[in-house]
Design a protein around this motif. Structure first.
Motif, PDB file in Angstrom:
ATOM      1  N   LYS A  11     -55.830   3.118  15.586  1.00  0.00           N
ATOM      2  CA  LYS A  11     -56.205   4.141  16.568  1.00  0.00           C
ATOM      3  C   LYS A  11     -55.064   5.153  16.622  1.00  0.00           C
ATOM      4  O   LYS A  11     -53.923   4.828  16.252  1.00  0.00           O
ATOM      5  CB  LYS A  11     -56.411   3.503  17.937  1.00  0.00           C
ATOM      6  CG  LYS A  11     -57.603   2.566  18.009  1.00  0.00           C
ATOM      7  CD  LYS A  11     -57.713   1.975  19.405  1.00  0.00           C
ATOM      8  CE  LYS A  11     -58.891   1.032  19.513  1.00  0.00           C
ATOM      9  NZ  LYS A  11     -58.971   0.413  20.844  1.00  0.00           N
ATOM     10  N   PRO A  12     -55.314   6.373  17.098  1.00  0.00           N
ATOM     11  CA  PRO A  12     -54.257   7.397  17.097  1.00  0.00           C
ATOM     12  C   PRO A  12     -52.971   6.957  17.794  1.00  0.00           C
ATOM     13  O   PRO A  12     -51.877   7.145  17.258  1.00  0.00           O
ATOM     14  CB  PRO A  12     -54.901   8.583  17.812  1.00  0.00           C
ATOM     15  CG  PRO A  12     -56.362   8.397  17.624  1.00  0.00           C
ATOM     16  CD  PRO A  12     -56.578   6.910  17.596  1.00  0.00           C
ATOM     17  N   PHE A  13     -53.078   6.384  18.991  1.00  0.00           N
ATOM     18  CA  PHE A  13     -51.867   6.032  19.733  1.00  0.00           C
ATOM     19  C   PHE A  13     -51.030   4.980  18.999  1.00  0.00           C
ATOM     20  O   PHE A  13     -49.807   4.939  19.149  1.00  0.00           O
ATOM     21  CB  PHE A  13     -52.190   5.569  21.161  1.00  0.00           C
ATOM     22  CG  PHE A  13     -52.831   4.209  21.251  1.00  0.00           C
ATOM     23  CD1 PHE A  13     -52.049   3.061  21.351  1.00  0.00           C
ATOM     24  CD2 PHE A  13     -54.212   4.072  21.246  1.00  0.00           C
ATOM     25  CE1 PHE A  13     -52.631   1.809  21.445  1.00  0.00           C
ATOM     26  CE2 PHE A  13     -54.800   2.817  21.330  1.00  0.00           C
ATOM     27  CZ  PHE A  13     -54.003   1.682  21.433  1.00  0.00           C
ATOM     28  N   GLU A  14     -51.675   4.152  18.159  1.00  0.00           N
ATOM     29  CA  GLU A  14     -50.938   3.148  17.393  1.00  0.00           C
ATOM     30  C   GLU A  14     -50.116   3.795  16.281  1.00  0.00           C
ATOM     31  O   GLU A  14     -49.198   3.176  15.741  1.00  0.00           O
ATOM     32  CB  GLU A  14     -51.903   2.120  16.791  1.00  0.00           C
ATOM     33  CG  GLU A  14     -52.607   1.289  17.842  1.00  0.00           C
ATOM     34  CD  GLU A  14     -53.689   0.396  17.276  1.00  0.00           C
ATOM     35  OE1 GLU A  14     -53.693  -0.796  17.641  1.00  0.00           O
ATOM     36  OE2 GLU A  14     -54.522   0.873  16.471  1.00  0.00           O
ATOM     37  N   LEU A  15     -50.447   5.022  15.944  1.00  0.00           N
ATOM     38  CA  LEU A  15     -49.715   5.780  14.926  1.00  0.00           C
ATOM     39  C   LEU A  15     -48.753   6.790  15.556  1.00  0.00           C
ATOM     40  O   LEU A  15     -48.145   7.591  14.852  1.00  0.00           O
ATOM     41  CB  LEU A  15     -50.713   6.522  14.023  1.00  0.00           C
ATOM     42  CG  LEU A  15     -51.615   5.636  13.167  1.00  0.00           C
ATOM     43  CD1 LEU A  15     -52.786   6.443  12.613  1.00  0.00           C
ATOM     44  CD2 LEU A  15     -50.817   4.996  12.045  1.00  0.00           C
ATOM     45  N   GLY A  16     -48.664   6.779  16.881  1.00  0.00           N
ATOM     46  CA  GLY A  16     -47.816   7.751  17.568  1.00  0.00           C
ATOM     47  C   GLY A  16     -48.449   9.130  17.628  1.00  0.00           C
ATOM     48  O   GLY A  16     -47.757  10.134  17.787  1.00  0.00           O
ATOM     49  N   ILE A  17     -49.770   9.188  17.514  1.00  0.00           N
ATOM     50  CA  ILE A  17     -50.498  10.457  17.549  1.00  0.00           C
ATOM     51  C   ILE A  17     -51.187  10.578  18.908  1.00  0.00           C
ATOM     52  O   ILE A  17     -52.048   9.766  19.243  1.00  0.00           O
ATOM     53  CB  ILE A  17     -51.520  10.536  16.396  1.00  0.00           C
ATOM     54  CG1 ILE A  17     -50.777  10.533  15.059  1.00  0.00           C
ATOM     55  CG2 ILE A  17     -52.424  11.759  16.544  1.00  0.00           C
ATOM     56  CD1 ILE A  17     -51.669  10.465  13.834  1.00  0.00           C
ATOM     57  N   PHE A  18     -50.776  11.602  19.664  1.00  0.00           N
ATOM     58  CA  PHE A  18     -51.321  11.774  21.013  1.00  0.00           C
ATOM     59  C   PHE A  18     -52.010  13.118  21.208  1.00  0.00           C
ATOM     60  O   PHE A  18     -52.568  13.381  22.259  1.00  0.00           O
ATOM     61  CB  PHE A  18     -50.209  11.588  22.057  1.00  0.00           C
ATOM     62  CG  PHE A  18     -49.587  10.218  21.986  1.00  0.00           C
ATOM     63  CD1 PHE A  18     -50.231   9.121  22.533  1.00  0.00           C
ATOM     64  CD2 PHE A  18     -48.382  10.023  21.327  1.00  0.00           C
ATOM     65  CE1 PHE A  18     -49.678   7.851  22.455  1.00  0.00           C
ATOM     66  CE2 PHE A  18     -47.819   8.755  21.239  1.00  0.00           C
ATOM     67  CZ  PHE A  18     -48.463   7.661  21.808  1.00  0.00           C
ATOM     68  N   GLN A  19     -51.964  13.966  20.186  1.00  0.00           N
ATOM     69  CA  GLN A  19     -52.608  15.274  20.244  1.00  0.00           C
ATOM     70  C   GLN A  19     -53.504  15.453  19.020  1.00  0.00           C
ATOM     71  O   GLN A  19     -53.110  15.086  17.916  1.00  0.00           O
ATOM     72  CB  GLN A  19     -51.565  16.406  20.254  1.00  0.00           C
ATOM     73  CG  GLN A  19     -50.642  16.396  21.444  1.00  0.00           C
ATOM     74  CD  GLN A  19     -51.379  16.695  22.728  1.00  0.00           C
ATOM     75  OE1 GLN A  19     -52.307  17.490  22.765  1.00  0.00           O
ATOM     76  NE2 GLN A  19     -50.990  16.032  23.803  1.00  0.00           N
ATOM     77  N   PRO A  20     -54.696  16.061  19.189  1.00  0.00           N
ATOM     78  CA  PRO A  20     -55.578  16.272  18.031  1.00  0.00           C
ATOM     79  C   PRO A  20     -55.004  17.240  16.993  1.00  0.00           C
ATOM     80  O   PRO A  20     -55.476  17.289  15.865  1.00  0.00           O
ATOM     81  CB  PRO A  20     -56.866  16.821  18.647  1.00  0.00           C
ATOM     82  CG  PRO A  20     -56.630  16.983  20.092  1.00  0.00           C
ATOM     83  CD  PRO A  20     -55.287  16.448  20.444  1.00  0.00           C
ATOM     84  N   SER A  21     -53.971  17.985  17.376  1.00  0.00           N
ATOM     85  CA  SER A  21     -53.350  18.933  16.440  1.00  0.00           C
ATOM     86  C   SER A  21     -52.124  18.323  15.736  1.00  0.00           C
ATOM     87  O   SER A  21     -51.402  19.034  15.042  1.00  0.00           O
ATOM     88  CB  SER A  21     -52.924  20.191  17.201  1.00  0.00           C
ATOM     89  OG  SER A  21     -52.003  19.842  18.232  1.00  0.00           O
TER      90      SER A  21
END
Length: 191
Positions: A11-21
């Protein structure tokens, strides 16, 4: 030959991704794209996902793009575990899910009702693994996350191959893309 492939990963948060950009998303998508092209060239006809936020959603977006641009016979399936699967996601992810819902070749809820229990998620993993011939998985077993449940379902299936997308694969794609951008910048500088 893997005719139908489940797409799984973080999932995004597991990759340190918190913004769609986030700049990592195009890198992950390009890494998936390269792996998918190799699989298609070896006979893969379907990419299947529950459309979970993150790698599963991005993977189906990549497969849809490949279908439109280079592989018109490629097919995609979206199999969400329950009605309302995407309702708690951010608006960008919900919109991406709804778009895929209407674009894919096959779409069906695994349980045709709203969320009732975590068992629906376990059933989702088992169902997708049982109805595909292999998996494309962005996961590192040293960095545990939600993909471990999909991997567990895969390991329960006899002779079910997993094609790994490693952090090293993603890092290599990032390096290649950075080189390409630098080369383009040098060409622009000369003009």
């Amino acid at each position: 030959m893997l005719k139908s492939v489940a797409v799984g990963g973080y999932k995004p948060f597991e990759l340190g991704i918190f913004q769609p950009s986030h700049q990592g998303i195009p890198v992950i998508k390009e890494t998936l794209r390269q792996k998918m092209i190799g699989m298609i060239e070896q006979g893969t006809e379907w990419f299947v996902s529950s459309g979970q936020s993150g790698v599963e959603l991005w993977g189906l977006e990549v497969a849809e793009d490949l279908k439109k641009t280079a592989y018109p016979s490629l097919q995609t399936a979206l199999l969400p575990p329950f009605i309302g699967w995407e309702e708690k996601w951010n608006e960008v992810e919900q919109e991406a899910f709804r778009k895929l819902f209407h674009e894919v070749d096959f779409c069906r809820y695994i349980t045709d009702r709203p969320y009732e229990s975590p068992a629906q998620l376990r059933v989702k993993n088992q169902f997708i693994v049982q109805h595909t011939s292999g998996m494309l998985l962005l996961y590192d077993e040293d960095h545990e996350g939600t993909p471990k449940y999909m991997l567990h379902a895969a390991k329960q299936q006899e002779q079910y191959p997993v094609v790994w997308v490693s952090p090293e694969d993603v890092a290599e794609t990032e390096r290649v893309l950075a080189e390409m951008a630098f080369d383009e910048w040098k060409v622009d500088e000369k003009n």
